[in-house]
Motif scaffolding. Structure first.
Motif, mmCIF file in Angstrom:
data_model
loop_
_atom_site.group_PDB
_atom_site.id
_atom_site.type_symbol
_atom_site.label_atom_id
_atom_site.label_comp_id
_atom_site.label_asym_id
_atom_site.label_seq_id
_atom_site.Cartn_x
_atom_site.Cartn_y
_atom_site.Cartn_z
ATOM 1 N N LYS A 1 -4.032 9.831 1.995
ATOM 2 C CA LYS A 1 -5.048 8.909 2.498
ATOM 3 C C LYS A 1 -5.452 7.960 1.383
ATOM 4 C CE LYS A 1 -6.939 12.128 5.921
ATOM 5 N NZ LYS A 1 -8.159 12.846 6.379
ATOM 6 N N CYS A 2 -5.517 6.681 1.696
ATOM 7 C CA CYS A 2 -5.808 5.674 0.680
ATOM 8 C C CYS A 2 -7.311 5.404 0.619
ATOM 9 C CB CYS A 2 -5.042 4.386 0.980
ATOM 10 S SG CYS A 2 -5.227 3.126 -0.306
ATOM 11 N N ASN A 3 -7.837 5.465 -0.596
ATOM 12 C CA ASN A 3 -9.232 5.157 -0.856
ATOM 13 C C ASN A 3 -9.280 3.853 -1.653
ATOM 14 O OD1 ASN A 3 -11.828 4.950 -1.967
ATOM 15 N ND2 ASN A 3 -12.099 7.181 -1.922
ATOM 16 N N PRO A 4 -9.870 2.773 -1.101
ATOM 17 C CA PRO A 4 -9.881 1.477 -1.801
ATOM 18 C C PRO A 4 -10.481 1.546 -3.203
ATOM 19 C CG PRO A 4 -10.580 1.201 0.471
ATOM 20 C CD PRO A 4 -10.492 2.677 0.225
ATOM 21 N N ALA A 5 -11.564 2.310 -3.374
ATOM 22 C CA ALA A 5 -12.194 2.430 -4.688
ATOM 23 C C ALA A 5 -11.269 3.137 -5.675
ATOM 24 C CB ALA A 5 -13.520 3.177 -4.567
ATOM 25 N N CYS B 1 1.967 -0.757 -10.962
ATOM 26 C CA CYS B 1 0.616 -1.257 -10.672
ATOM 27 C C CYS B 1 0.490 -1.953 -9.317
ATOM 28 C CB CYS B 1 0.173 -2.209 -11.784
ATOM 29 S SG CYS B 1 0.202 -1.460 -13.435
ATOM 30 N N ASP B 2 1.534 -2.654 -8.881
ATOM 31 C CA ASP B 2 1.434 -3.425 -7.631
ATOM 32 C C ASP B 2 1.179 -2.547 -6.419
ATOM 33 O OD1 ASP B 2 1.776 -5.719 -9.026
ATOM 34 O OD2 ASP B 2 3.845 -6.096 -8.394
ATOM 35 N N THR C 1 -2.998 -1.740 1.400
ATOM 36 C CA THR C 1 -2.335 -2.541 2.432
ATOM 37 C C THR C 1 -1.047 -1.897 2.913
ATOM 38 O OG1 THR C 1 -1.165 -3.829 0.741
ATOM 39 C CG2 THR C 1 -3.311 -4.642 1.463
ATOM 40 N N GLY C 2 -0.428 -1.105 2.059
ATOM 41 C CA GLY C 2 0.821 -0.456 2.437
ATOM 42 C C GLY C 2 2.040 -1.333 2.282
#
Length: 270
Positions: free
Chosen positions: A160-164, A201-202, A207-208
């Motif tokens: 699960k992606c966490n923006p922070a 890093c990219d 966004t996936g």
């Protein structure tokens, strides 16, 4: 009776010494126990995941080292990706993988049937060989190096992606690029700086669109090719044996046919 009276003072003396001996034994046991618990406690005070440090090291070896070697670039010691900044590097190098069910300690030559038992042995018996000065936990860089992506991929799980968290990991990733490959050190460092940004890093977004390690890594021969090679070496002698037997049988059949033809041509006696 005289002898009994003479030896009788020894008994009270022994009765007096016995509690002292018990107290001494108890004290020695307590000291030794505290020493052992202190050693184990010190081993547990190291808050650095060995598994994640190993995963981070493997990622570096697979997806960064080939490009660094191609550029013939020396990573500076202050770079946290440098081998000297891996807390467990010396212990990992003292692992001897003898067989699929045998791991051996390179320090004391003790054997274990699984790697995790050898890890536990290192943690309790050879923790004093670790250099704990400074920040040397490679697992702390797992966020920047996508350790979870590699570990969860092997376990077929979803992340699960966490923006922070993604922003934090991207900042750490860019910091590593600046420290390990300063653009001021020349064209090779500049190319590796750009390579590191694209490779690691990219992908730190939610966004996936970008995946980790888009530029590939170390080429692996794979188990399949190894199995095919072994099978080919095993079947090649058998193939030549079958060809030899076939040729010999063919020659034998030809000789028998010639004998039959010669026997049929003989004239009957009159």
């Amino acid at each position: 009776m005289g002898r009994l009276k003479e030896s009788s003072p020894v008994i009270p003396l022994l009765l007096l010494l016995f509690p002292l001996l018990l107290l001494l034994h108890h004290s020695l046991t307590k000291v030794l126990g505290e020493s052992e618990s202190t050693r184990e406690g010190n081993a547990q005070e190291i808050h650095c995941s060995r598994e994640r440090s190993r995963a981070a090291w493997q990622i570096i070896q697979d997806y960064l080292t080939p490009f660094v070697e191609r550029e013939r670039f020396q990573i500076p010691n202050k770079c946290r990706l440098h081998p000297d900044n891996d807390l467990y590097r010396d212990q990992e190098q003292h692992k001897v993988h003898v067989d699929i069910y045998e791991w051996k300690c390179g320090y004391c030559r003790k054997s274990f049937n699984e790697e995790r038992f050898l890890d536990q042995h290192f943690a309790t018996r050879h923790y004093n060989l670790l250099n704990t000065t400074g920040t040397k936990c490679l697992a702390d860089l797992c966020g920047a190096l996508h350790c979870d992506f590699v570990l969860m991929s092997s376990k077929k799980g979803k992340i699960k992606c966490n923006p922070a968290a993604a922003a934090k990991n991207r900042h750490l990733c860019e910091s590593l690029a600046n420290t390990c490959f300063p653009v001021s050190q020349g064209p090779a460092a500049s190319r590796l700086h750009e390579q590191f940004l694209r490779q690691f890093c990219d992908a730190h977004t939610c966004t996936g669109k970008n995946k980790p390690f888009p530029r590939g890594g170390k080429k692996k021969s794979g188990v399949f090719y190894l199995a095919v090679s072994i099978l080919t070496l095993m079947l090649l002698p058998l193939f030549y044996l079958l060809v030899f037997l076939h040729q010999r049988e063919k020659r034998t059949g030809t000789q028998v046919l010639r004998r039959i033809v010669k026997t049929g041509k003989k004239t009957k006696p009159s």
